[in-house]
Design an enzyme around this catalytic site. Sequence first.
Site, PDB file in Angstrom:
ATOM      1  N   CYS A 166      34.363  45.258  47.921  1.00  0.00           N
ATOM      2  CA  CYS A 166      32.971  45.308  47.473  1.00  0.00           C
ATOM      3  C   CYS A 166      32.022  45.415  48.655  1.00  0.00           C
ATOM      4  O   CYS A 166      30.915  45.940  48.528  1.00  0.00           O
ATOM      5  CB  CYS A 166      32.624  44.073  46.649  1.00  0.00           C
ATOM      6  SG  CYS A 166      33.654  43.866  45.183  1.00  0.00           S
ATOM      7  N   ASP A 178      36.591  61.700  44.054  1.00  0.00           N
ATOM      8  CA  ASP A 178      37.594  62.630  44.561  1.00  0.00           C
ATOM      9  C   ASP A 178      37.870  63.675  43.487  1.00  0.00           C
ATOM     10  O   ASP A 178      38.867  63.617  42.771  1.00  0.00           O
ATOM     11  CB  ASP A 178      38.875  61.873  44.927  1.00  0.00           C
ATOM     12  CG  ASP A 178      39.939  62.796  45.513  1.00  0.00           C
ATOM     13  OD1 ASP A 178      39.583  63.929  45.902  1.00  0.00           O
ATOM     14  OD2 ASP A 178      41.119  62.390  45.567  1.00  0.00           O
ATOM     15  N   HIS A 207      37.844  42.913  51.408  1.00  0.00           N
ATOM     16  CA  HIS A 207      36.797  42.721  50.416  1.00  0.00           C
ATOM     17  C   HIS A 207      36.202  44.101  50.161  1.00  0.00           C
ATOM     18  O   HIS A 207      35.268  44.528  50.851  1.00  0.00           O
ATOM     19  CB  HIS A 207      35.722  41.758  50.925  1.00  0.00           C
ATOM     20  CG  HIS A 207      36.188  40.348  51.073  1.00  0.00           C
ATOM     21  ND1 HIS A 207      36.769  39.635  50.049  1.00  0.00           N
ATOM     22  CD2 HIS A 207      36.154  39.503  52.142  1.00  0.00           C
ATOM     23  CE1 HIS A 207      37.070  38.413  50.469  1.00  0.00           C
ATOM     24  NE2 HIS A 207      36.715  38.302  51.737  1.00  0.00           N
ATOM     25  N   ARG A 234      44.246  49.528  32.526  1.00  0.00           N
ATOM     26  CA  ARG A 234      44.670  50.572  33.457  1.00  0.00           C
ATOM     27  C   ARG A 234      45.484  51.661  32.767  1.00  0.00           C
ATOM     28  O   ARG A 234      45.433  52.826  33.176  1.00  0.00           O
ATOM     29  CB  ARG A 234      45.496  49.966  34.598  1.00  0.00           C
ATOM     30  CG  ARG A 234      44.664  49.189  35.607  1.00  0.00           C
ATOM     31  CD  ARG A 234      45.518  48.693  36.764  1.00  0.00           C
ATOM     32  NE  ARG A 234      44.690  47.992  37.743  1.00  0.00           N
ATOM     33  CZ  ARG A 234      44.080  48.568  38.778  1.00  0.00           C
ATOM     34  NH1 ARG A 234      44.205  49.866  38.956  1.00  0.00           N
ATOM     35  NH2 ARG A 234      43.357  47.851  39.615  1.00  0.00           N
ATOM     36  N   GLU A 275      37.180  51.829  42.505  1.00  0.00           N
ATOM     37  CA  GLU A 275      38.555  52.155  42.129  1.00  0.00           C
ATOM     38  C   GLU A 275      38.605  52.677  40.694  1.00  0.00           C
ATOM     39  O   GLU A 275      39.371  53.599  40.382  1.00  0.00           O
ATOM     40  CB  GLU A 275      39.472  50.948  42.272  1.00  0.00           C
ATOM     41  CG  GLU A 275      40.912  51.325  41.937  1.00  0.00           C
ATOM     42  CD  GLU A 275      41.905  50.206  42.161  1.00  0.00           C
ATOM     43  OE1 GLU A 275      43.112  50.438  41.942  1.00  0.00           O
ATOM     44  OE2 GLU A 275      41.481  49.103  42.548  1.00  0.00           O
ATOM     45  N   GLU A 313      43.143  41.204  35.175  1.00  0.00           N
ATOM     46  CA  GLU A 313      42.998  41.047  36.616  1.00  0.00           C
ATOM     47  C   GLU A 313      41.803  40.153  36.916  1.00  0.00           C
ATOM     48  O   GLU A 313      40.831  40.099  36.147  1.00  0.00           O
ATOM     49  CB  GLU A 313      42.841  42.409  37.297  1.00  0.00           C
ATOM     50  CG  GLU A 313      44.048  43.316  37.099  1.00  0.00           C
ATOM     51  CD  GLU A 313      43.919  44.641  37.829  1.00  0.00           C
ATOM     52  OE1 GLU A 313      43.111  44.712  38.786  1.00  0.00           O
ATOM     53  OE2 GLU A 313      44.605  45.604  37.449  1.00  0.00           O
TER      54      GLU A 313
END
Length: 753
Positions: free
Chosen positions: A721, A510, A719, A409, A450, A439
Amino acid sequence: MTTRSRSQSIAQPATHLGRIPSASANTHKAARTLTGRMPTKSSKEDTRTDSETSEAEDVEEEPCQGDVVLTSKLISELTSDSDIAAKLELVFSDPCTLARSFPQLDPVLAAKCPVDVTDVCKMYTFLFSRGSDELLEELRSLTISTISMMDSDPCDEHDNQMNAILILLLNPKITEYAHEYGASAFPELCSAILALTPAQRGAMMQCFAFAGSTVSCERRASLAAGLAAVPPVSASTLPLSRGVSAEAALAGTGSEDVTPFLRYIRIFQSYVARETNKVARRAPAAPAGSEAALQKVGLSLLSTCSLPVVAQCLALMNSYNNTHKLVPYSAFYNDAVNEHIDIKEDVPRFRIPESLSFCSYPFLLSPTTKSEIIRVESVILMRTELQDSFFRAMFSGVTCPYLVLEVRRDSLVRDTLYQLDLKLSQDLRKQLKVRFVGEEGVDEGGVQKEFFQLIVRDVFSSKYGIFKANDESQYHWFLPQANPTSDALEEMRLTGQLIGLAVYNAVILDIHLPPALYKKLLGIQVDRDDLREVDPALYHGLTQLLLLSAEELESLERTFEVEYDDMGLLRSHELIPNGAQTMLTADNREMFIDSYVDFVFNSSCARQFAEFKAGFDRICSMSYVRFMRPQELELLVCGCSDLDFGALEGSTIYDGGYSRDAQVIKHFWKVVGEFSDELKRKLLFFATSSDRVPIGGLSKLHFVIAKNGGDSDRLPTSHTCFNVLLLPEYSTVDKLRERLLTAIHNSEGFGMI
């Protein structure tokens, strides 16, 4: 003996508009009475000598002012159906005779359209308002006969062929006429349009754009009232504009401002819609329990109705409209096609040469349909790469069937750039799987969403110095650099690849890129209007130059040279060769503005954009993306801006014991309805890993709310996904609000549930 061409020019003076001339050979050939008998010569005529006959024919066949023509006034003066039918039979005897009727007598208007469209509409209004079935049947028969002649015996001058087509198209029932053996006559008329020379097709498009544009609102309303007696288009035909009938569309009346060009578009669109709906009704019913609410059809099933010929005529109109911007491009979307198209059949057929496919006519397809086509394309390619990976593993060792990115990240850009550089082009066509180091989240779609949101946020931030956001428009554009570094170019290529991967994997981003960038990606020339979107202040300043006098321009002492900030260094650029010595004057200010626009969009960022496009094309060069419009591509990349949570509520699915009437569900939508747009976006991000709205709006989002136990202090989870929100059955609305807000404000990161 002199002979008269069938293609006698419509521009010839016609002072005796109602006079029927002596019958020439062509008139004798086609003019028939209601009983079907052909005209015969009298015995007196038969006894003439050859020389007398020759002299008479010379006189009869000279071009004359009494050529057969028809006007609405002439036909409205007739009182009996038999007289009207006889007049129609003579005028519709062949295309060239028909073409000489309804001439535009005003020379100025005739230069734009030789047919008096208003007068033609009056004639059809008169005929349909009489309510005579026999007369309307005669009109149908004569129209079909004339159309057939256009193919078998066309006019020897295309001008007359074009005029006849214009007159026939204005018949409000033209798309419904069929031969006795069942085939529609309208595709034959479309074939006649396609048979015109390119110059004549262009002239016809000009007529479409102009015809009837001088008709006043009062006369249009009168025409619509007259057409009220005409039976409406079959109810099975999809309305091309809600609340506007085909007849009202033809008349140019209705709930919206209908332009002449749009009226003609709707004529062709109504046929496409009608035939598509017919085939859809004959298609096999969807299996019980299937999610498909509509019958799906492919263009191959519509080949018997010659739909491709009609679509090609619409393609001509679309091409003309792209140049002249007469109507919004969305006017060419066909709702029936978009509702019934069988994309899974159409996409494979589209890649087969000379196969029939709706994909060959992208102007008919909405952005939602095009995005679905791209999704189906991607799925096909992903499956192919998956199969190829298994085969390669059999012969050359273990290979990964997915495109896997393992990133940290705190080092998203560096890790992604390094890994993508090592991938082959074929690897980029595999299904994407993202794993954040440290993660536990398993990527079934949510993790990658994400990932894209986070990495584009980094790439477009100021710390990388490759894009700059305009303070007024908020659009990002390339920073001008004379010699960009290799690192900057690599990051630019990465940005293009990321957008391409997002499109390929159906992820909405975005980002705030101007329409000009999507134009350039599709090879479309940018212009001054695009500058207004990117930099409104600069656009205003440049356009002000057009308002200055010659003396005021001279006082500016401005040359064809601009200065710009290149990473803290002030540089200058000549807009034209020897620009530093070329003064801005009233004579060259248009050139100055165009050169400045070219500098902003091309010269200042040529190398950066080349790398950006190379990265994008590495993923999407063979995709259906290349058939999209810039506005559609922007929707595909960024999604919609409309946060219509009412539509989302209407399409949400409930699971685990919840239903629309459950008290906690009512509390949920009450709380969400009170959210600001920012909180609504955070809720979307929490539940789906993306705060973007898909093409078509939130009703297109597959959103599920599932029960996650009884009342408790647990936070809602998701969830991402599968776009599933897991909601405990909170006892009060206040508790639900507090727990939900806590969850959406702390929604970054993944774990195993």
